[in-house]
Design a protein around this motif. Structure first.
Motif, PDB file in Angstrom:
ATOM      1  N   ASN A   1      21.800  68.129   0.570  1.00  0.00           N
ATOM      2  CA  ASN A   1      23.309  67.979  -0.071  1.00  0.00           C
ATOM      3  C   ASN A   1      23.479  68.100  -1.522  1.00  0.00           C
ATOM      4  O   ASN A   1      24.222  67.239  -1.897  1.00  0.00           O
ATOM      5  CB  ASN A   1      23.871  66.927   0.790  1.00  0.00           C
ATOM      6  CG  ASN A   1      25.436  67.082   0.465  1.00  0.00           C
ATOM      7  OD1 ASN A   1      26.037  68.243   0.524  1.00  0.00           O
ATOM      8  ND2 ASN A   1      26.192  65.968   0.444  1.00  0.00           N
ATOM      9  N   LEU A   2      22.830  69.167  -2.134  1.00  0.00           N
ATOM     10  CA  LEU A   2      22.660  69.197  -3.461  1.00  0.00           C
ATOM     11  C   LEU A   2      24.066  69.679  -4.064  1.00  0.00           C
ATOM     12  O   LEU A   2      24.494  70.482  -3.514  1.00  0.00           O
ATOM     13  CB  LEU A   2      21.517  69.925  -4.011  1.00  0.00           C
ATOM     14  CG  LEU A   2      20.157  69.324  -3.609  1.00  0.00           C
ATOM     15  CD1 LEU A   2      19.086  70.487  -3.534  1.00  0.00           C
ATOM     16  CD2 LEU A   2      19.928  68.153  -4.507  1.00  0.00           C
ATOM     17  N   GLN A   3      24.386  68.885  -5.167  1.00  0.00           N
ATOM     18  CA  GLN A   3      25.626  69.354  -5.915  1.00  0.00           C
ATOM     19  C   GLN A   3      25.309  70.253  -7.169  1.00  0.00           C
ATOM     20  O   GLN A   3      26.324  70.780  -7.804  1.00  0.00           O
ATOM     21  CB  GLN A   3      26.536  68.187  -5.968  1.00  0.00           C
ATOM     22  CG  GLN A   3      26.843  67.248  -5.005  1.00  0.00           C
ATOM     23  CD  GLN A   3      27.693  67.901  -3.868  1.00  0.00           C
ATOM     24  OE1 GLN A   3      28.659  68.537  -4.294  1.00  0.00           O
ATOM     25  NE2 GLN A   3      27.061  68.173  -2.627  1.00  0.00           N
ATOM     26  N   GLY A   4      24.072  70.032  -7.717  1.00  0.00           N
ATOM     27  CA  GLY A   4      24.039  70.885  -8.751  1.00  0.00           C
ATOM     28  C   GLY A   4      23.412  70.305  -9.844  1.00  0.00           C
ATOM     29  O   GLY A   4      22.581  70.812 -10.772  1.00  0.00           O
ATOM     30  N   GLN A   5      23.804  69.171 -10.167  1.00  0.00           N
ATOM     31  CA  GLN A   5      23.212  68.042 -11.343  1.00  0.00           C
ATOM     32  C   GLN A   5      22.184  67.421 -11.197  1.00  0.00           C
ATOM     33  O   GLN A   5      21.739  66.358 -12.012  1.00  0.00           O
ATOM     34  CB  GLN A   5      24.515  67.457 -11.932  1.00  0.00           C
ATOM     35  CG  GLN A   5      24.873  66.194 -11.168  1.00  0.00           C
ATOM     36  CD  GLN A   5      25.527  66.259  -9.650  1.00  0.00           C
ATOM     37  OE1 GLN A   5      25.671  67.485  -9.232  1.00  0.00           O
ATOM     38  NE2 GLN A   5      25.509  65.253  -9.159  1.00  0.00           N
ATOM     39  N   GLU A   6      21.542  66.930  -9.895  1.00  0.00           N
ATOM     40  CA  GLU A   6      20.829  66.243  -9.685  1.00  0.00           C
ATOM     41  C   GLU A   6      19.208  66.276 -10.257  1.00  0.00           C
ATOM     42  O   GLU A   6      18.866  67.371 -10.531  1.00  0.00           O
ATOM     43  CB  GLU A   6      20.649  66.196  -7.915  1.00  0.00           C
ATOM     44  CG  GLU A   6      21.685  65.480  -7.520  1.00  0.00           C
ATOM     45  CD  GLU A   6      22.436  66.829  -6.705  1.00  0.00           C
ATOM     46  OE1 GLU A   6      23.188  66.600  -5.920  1.00  0.00           O
ATOM     47  OE2 GLU A   6      22.488  67.999  -7.519  1.00  0.00           O
ATOM     48  N   GLN A   7      18.585  65.120 -10.232  1.00  0.00           N
ATOM     49  CA  GLN A   7      17.363  65.025 -10.605  1.00  0.00           C
ATOM     50  C   GLN A   7      16.421  64.914  -9.287  1.00  0.00           C
ATOM     51  O   GLN A   7      16.766  64.189  -8.488  1.00  0.00           O
ATOM     52  CB  GLN A   7      16.851  63.969 -11.425  1.00  0.00           C
ATOM     53  CG  GLN A   7      17.335  64.122 -12.948  1.00  0.00           C
ATOM     54  CD  GLN A   7      16.325  65.523 -13.685  1.00  0.00           C
ATOM     55  OE1 GLN A   7      15.264  65.602 -13.571  1.00  0.00           O
ATOM     56  NE2 GLN A   7      17.424  66.205 -14.344  1.00  0.00           N
ATOM     57  N   VAL A   8      15.712  65.897  -8.874  1.00  0.00           N
ATOM     58  CA  VAL A   8      15.129  65.983  -7.582  1.00  0.00           C
ATOM     59  C   VAL A   8      13.618  66.116  -7.702  1.00  0.00           C
ATOM     60  O   VAL A   8      13.008  66.746  -8.549  1.00  0.00           O
ATOM     61  CB  VAL A   8      15.537  67.369  -6.854  1.00  0.00           C
ATOM     62  CG1 VAL A   8      15.111  67.395  -5.316  1.00  0.00           C
ATOM     63  CG2 VAL A   8      16.806  67.560  -6.890  1.00  0.00           C
TER      64      VAL A   8
END
Length: 435
Positions: free
Chosen positions: A241-248
């Motif tokens: 459910n990635l929003q775009g700004q995450e550190q993954v």
């Protein structure tokens, strides 16, 4: 040996005698040979078919050969691949199979008598009433011979899934694997679907499939508009459910199919992809470059079980652990897998899987989610891993996953077996850090 059957025999020797991986050694030889495309196709069919049906073919041969140890191994493999052709390849006349085998035996070792033995065994097989595996009384042994699986694996599947579903799984391993792709731009789906004659995936909204095909040779592949990825693998990245700004963190990333899928959802965020080997990190780089996401992918050579020693606490928003596993879900594509495994392997792998989860979870922030996935269908590597992790980490809870295909949802996990949709077997579960 410069024939399709000769090359197939050479490859089978490397697989059975030297424990070479079928897909790797086959590709190596096909790249170097000057055989026609049709002959290359026959080589592939003979190699994969003989390997896939190995236990079945050995059972039949046992009725005609008193002591296989007295035969040169290549003669035995020649008989195996000849029986495979007689049983399973309808377009090749039986007499042509026998004649080709005899000629190959003569060319391989003149004056050894191998050609006469091969001729005698095959003609006897064609002349006499064939033994019938259906008459084997012990159930697990009967299925083992019918579906060419080790007895212990037959028992494992029946114990876990029940006899009816286990048989369906075993039978599905002989349905030809589909070609499948993931579209990087969903807006191109209808155009690419029409141009390729592909079908919409029943599992992935951005997946297309064909009974067979070479998607990697298309202009769309070269442009990065499509990438080769099994439908089941395509389900992993969306669960984050990635929003775009995450550190993954992609803790076990090579060859990078899921890494680049994660990166496609990111804008200002970044996915850190780990692997232990340089050549595997190179594969991730190739994938990222072709799909134009290198600015969102960071590579690091690191053992996933050591993540907590390298990264600080609360560092990642989302984590994917696509864990090292037995690969039992890939048996259709990699038939030699089933002969390389033993029942004890599953618990040994569970130990590794739990070590990785215990390490990476320390770097996940409160409220962050961690997806765990494997390409196996064995409970020891899947449901039992999740249960054991939760038992020792009370600050985590399971996040129930859902899918419009309700048949793949089980106890909040996605559990996909090969017979359901003609895909790889796969498992996906998700965890959330509460505090």
């Amino acid at each position: 040996m410069d024939t399709a059957r000769g090359l197939a025999l050479q490859i089978l020797e490397e697989i059975f005698d030297q424990e070479a991986y079928s897909n790797i050694v086959l590709n190596q030889h096909l790249t170097k040979t000057s055989l026609s495309p049709a002959d290359k196709g026959l080589v592939t069919e003979l190699v994969y078919g003989t390997v896939a049906r190995k236990i079945t073919l050995e059972w039949y041969l046992a009725h005609y050969i008193a002591d296989r140890d007295k035969l040169d191994s290549w003669v035995y493999y020649l008989l195996m691949t000849s029986l495979y052709q007689i049983f399973y390849l309808d377009k090749i006349p039986d007499h042509a199979v026998v004649n080709a085998a005899v000629d190959l035996a003569k060319a391989r070792h003149k004056n050894s008598g191998a050609d006469k033995l091969v001729n005698a065994v095959l003609r006897r097989f064609l002349r006499e009433e064939r033994p019938n595996p259906a008459q084997i009384k012990r159930v697990n042994k009967r299925y083992a011979v019918q579906y060419s699986l080790p007895v212990w694996l037959v028992k494992k599947l029946i114990d876990q899934f029940g006899e009816e579903r286990a048989v369906a799984i075993m039978a599905s391993l002989y349905v030809r694997n589909k070609a499948s792709i993931r579209l990087t731009d969903p807006n191109q789906l209808e155009r690419i679907k029409a141009e390729t004659g592909a079908d919409q995936s029943l599992l992935s909204p951005v997946g297309l499939t064909k009974p067979s095909g070479h998607f990697a040779g298309t202009a769309d592949f070269a442009k990065g508009l499509v990438t080769i990825q099994d439908e089941t693998s395509q389900l992993v990245a969306p669960t984050l459910n990635l929003q775009g700004q995450e550190q993954v963190l992609d803790a076990c990333a090579a060859p990078g199919g899921k890494t680049v899928h994660i990166a496609s959802y990111l804008t200002t965020g970044q996915v850190t992809a780990l692997d232990l080997y340089d050549h595997k990190l190179d594969l991730i780089t190739e994938n990222a470059e072709r799909l134009g996401v290198t600015d969102r992918v960071k590579l690091l050579k690191l053992d996933a079980s050591q993540v907590h020693r390298y990264f600080p606490k609360d560092h990642f928003d989302k984590i994917l652990v696509d864990a090292p596993c037995s690969g039992i879900g890939l048996m259709r594509r990699k038939p030699d897998l089933k002969y390389r495994k033993e029942a004890g392997d599953f618990m040994a792998l569970q130990t590794i899987q739990l070590e990785i989860l215990a390490s990476v979870c320390q770097t996940l922030r409160v409220g962050g989610i961690m997806t765990y996935s494997t390409c196996t269908i064995v409970a020891e590597e899947n449901q039992q891993v999740i249960a054991a992790f939760l038992a020792s980490h009370p600050n985590f809870e399971q996040v129930p996953l859902s899918h419009e295909q309700e048949s793949i949802v089980s106890e909040g996990c996605l559990v996909i077996t090969p017979e359901q949709f003609g895909t790889d077997g796969f498992f996906i579960a998700q965890l959330c850090r509460r505090y």
